[in-house]
Design a protein around this motif. Structure first.
Motif, PDB file in Angstrom:
ATOM      1  N   UNK A  80       8.983  14.041   8.306  1.00 53.31           N
ATOM      2  CA  UNK A  80       8.154  14.783   7.351  1.00 53.31           C
ATOM      3  C   UNK A  80       7.712  13.894   6.194  1.00 53.31           C
ATOM      4  N   UNK A  81       8.588  12.981   5.770  1.00 54.46           N
ATOM      5  CA  UNK A  81       8.221  12.045   4.706  1.00 54.46           C
ATOM      6  C   UNK A  81       7.110  11.108   5.163  1.00 54.46           C
ATOM      7  N   UNK A  82       7.202  10.629   6.395  1.00 53.66           N
ATOM      8  CA  UNK A  82       6.183   9.729   6.931  1.00 53.66           C
ATOM      9  C   UNK A  82       4.831  10.435   6.976  1.00 53.66           C
ATOM     10  N   UNK A  83       4.817  11.657   7.481  1.00 54.85           N
ATOM     11  CA  UNK A  83       3.564  12.417   7.563  1.00 54.85           C
ATOM     12  C   UNK A  83       3.022  12.704   6.167  1.00 54.85           C
ATOM     13  N   UNK A  84       3.903  13.083   5.244  1.00 58.52           N
ATOM     14  CA  UNK A  84       3.481  13.391   3.879  1.00 58.52           C
ATOM     15  C   UNK A  84       2.898  12.158   3.187  1.00 58.52           C
ATOM     16  N   UNK A  85       3.576  11.023   3.294  1.00 57.65           N
ATOM     17  CA  UNK A  85       3.079   9.788   2.678  1.00 57.65           C
ATOM     18  C   UNK A  85       1.740   9.407   3.293  1.00 57.65           C
ATOM     19  N   UNK A  86       1.629   9.545   4.608  1.00 55.72           N
ATOM     20  CA  UNK A  86       0.377   9.224   5.300  1.00 55.72           C
ATOM     21  C   UNK A  86      -0.771  10.058   4.728  1.00 55.72           C
ATOM     22  N   UNK A  87      -0.531  11.363   4.563  1.00 62.77           N
ATOM     23  CA  UNK A  87      -1.576  12.242   4.038  1.00 62.77           C
ATOM     24  C   UNK A  87      -1.908  11.915   2.587  1.00 62.77           C
ATOM     25  N   UNK A  88      -0.900  11.652   1.772  1.00 66.58           N
ATOM     26  CA  UNK A  88      -1.138  11.349   0.356  1.00 66.58           C
ATOM     27  C   UNK A  88      -1.932  10.052   0.206  1.00 66.58           C
ATOM     28  N   UNK A  89      -1.566   9.043   0.976  1.00 63.71           N
ATOM     29  CA  UNK A  89      -2.300   7.771   0.919  1.00 63.71           C
ATOM     30  C   UNK A  89      -3.755   7.981   1.338  1.00 63.71           C
ATOM     31  N   UNK A  90      -3.966   8.742   2.400  1.00 66.31           N
ATOM     32  CA  UNK A  90      -5.345   9.002   2.840  1.00 66.31           C
ATOM     33  C   UNK A  90      -6.136   9.746   1.777  1.00 66.31           C
ATOM     34  N   UNK A  91      -5.531  10.734   1.145  1.00 62.54           N
ATOM     35  CA  UNK A  91      -6.235  11.514   0.126  1.00 62.54           C
ATOM     36  C   UNK A  91      -6.561  10.646  -1.088  1.00 62.54           C
ATOM     37  N   UNK A  92      -5.577   9.922  -1.590  1.00 67.82           N
ATOM     38  CA  UNK A  92      -5.789   9.106  -2.785  1.00 67.82           C
ATOM     39  C   UNK A  92      -6.795   7.992  -2.510  1.00 67.82           C
ATOM     40  N   UNK A  93      -6.600   7.270  -1.423  1.00 67.18           N
ATOM     41  CA  UNK A  93      -7.478   6.139  -1.127  1.00 67.18           C
ATOM     42  C   UNK A  93      -8.894   6.614  -0.805  1.00 67.18           C
ATOM     43  N   UNK A  94      -9.019   7.711  -0.081  1.00 66.10           N
ATOM     44  CA  UNK A  94     -10.351   8.235   0.235  1.00 66.10           C
ATOM     45  C   UNK A  94     -11.080   8.657  -1.035  1.00 66.10           C
TER      46      UNK A  94
ATOM     47  N   UNK B  44      -9.405  -8.873  -9.368  1.00 64.52           N
ATOM     48  CA  UNK B  44      -8.254  -8.323 -10.080  1.00 64.52           C
ATOM     49  C   UNK B  44      -8.301  -6.802 -10.146  1.00 64.52           C
ATOM     50  N   UNK B  45      -9.467  -6.188  -9.969  1.00 61.02           N
ATOM     51  CA  UNK B  45      -9.551  -4.734  -9.909  1.00 61.02           C
ATOM     52  C   UNK B  45      -8.851  -4.208  -8.657  1.00 61.02           C
ATOM     53  N   UNK B  46      -8.911  -4.969  -7.569  1.00 62.60           N
ATOM     54  CA  UNK B  46      -8.235  -4.554  -6.336  1.00 62.60           C
ATOM     55  C   UNK B  46      -6.722  -4.541  -6.526  1.00 62.60           C
ATOM     56  N   UNK B  47      -6.206  -5.537  -7.251  1.00 63.95           N
ATOM     57  CA  UNK B  47      -4.771  -5.547  -7.513  1.00 63.95           C
ATOM     58  C   UNK B  47      -4.359  -4.334  -8.343  1.00 63.95           C
ATOM     59  N   UNK B  48      -5.161  -3.993  -9.341  1.00 60.60           N
ATOM     60  CA  UNK B  48      -4.874  -2.812 -10.167  1.00 60.60           C
ATOM     61  C   UNK B  48      -4.994  -1.544  -9.324  1.00 60.60           C
ATOM     62  N   UNK B  49      -6.030  -1.472  -8.502  1.00 66.76           N
ATOM     63  CA  UNK B  49      -6.227  -0.309  -7.628  1.00 66.76           C
ATOM     64  C   UNK B  49      -4.998  -0.052  -6.766  1.00 66.76           C
ATOM     65  N   UNK B  50      -4.517  -1.089  -6.081  1.00 69.69           N
ATOM     66  CA  UNK B  50      -3.383  -0.897  -5.174  1.00 69.69           C
ATOM     67  C   UNK B  50      -2.096  -0.632  -5.927  1.00 69.69           C
TER      68      UNK B  50
END
Length: 143
Positions: free
Chosen positions: A15-29, A114-120
């Motif tokens: 459940x943690x893996x699925x949750x992290x996957x969804x959160x990363x997709x939402x934030x990054x998208x 350097x914006x990419x480093x801040x972004x990630x």
């Protein structure tokens, strides 16, 4: 890496893996949408092959690397391990961005390295805090 991750013992619950996957997709998208469409700092091109390469990169590769990092950071007895490997993982993700730029998957306009480093770094902080909250909730529900 996909085979290694699939076959190795995981420290994260499914459940943690699925949750992290969804959160990363939402934030990054959302981040990419704001900066690409609204501010015009990225151009994804009109070629369908470029779009699908970018989509697979954003939907599978980036979340897999972040889940793998969080899973590996739980293993071991050293609590500082997560923060020691964070710059390495951020550098890998920035490298993937700039490799995609070099291969013309997407193009940067008015974007600095350097914006990419801040972004990630911000994405990792957000994912980490949401994940810690979800861990507490998951333990409360399951335990």
């Amino acid at each position: 890496m996909n085979v290694t991750y699939a076959m190795s013992k995981k420290n994260l619950h499914l459940f943690e893996i699925i949750f992290i996957w969804m959160v990363v997709n939402i934030i990054h998208h959302n981040f990419m949408t704001i900066f690409a469409l609204n501010m015009g700092m990225f151009d994804f091109g009109n070629n369908p092959a470029q779009y699908w390469t970018m989509a697979l990169n954003r939907v599978f590769l980036i979340p897999l690397l972040i889940v793998w990092y969080l899973d590996r950071s739980l293993g071991g007895k050293r609590p500082y391990k997560k923060w020691v490997f964070l710059p390495i993982n951020i550098s890998i993700l920035v490298g993937i961005e700039y490799l995609a730029n070099a291969l013309n998957v997407y193009n940067f306009y008015q974007w600095k390295l350097w914006w990419s480093f801040i972004e990630w770094f911000v994405i990792f902080l957000l994912v980490n805090y949401v994940w810690v909250w979800f861990q507490k909730l998951l333990r409360k529900e399951m335990g």
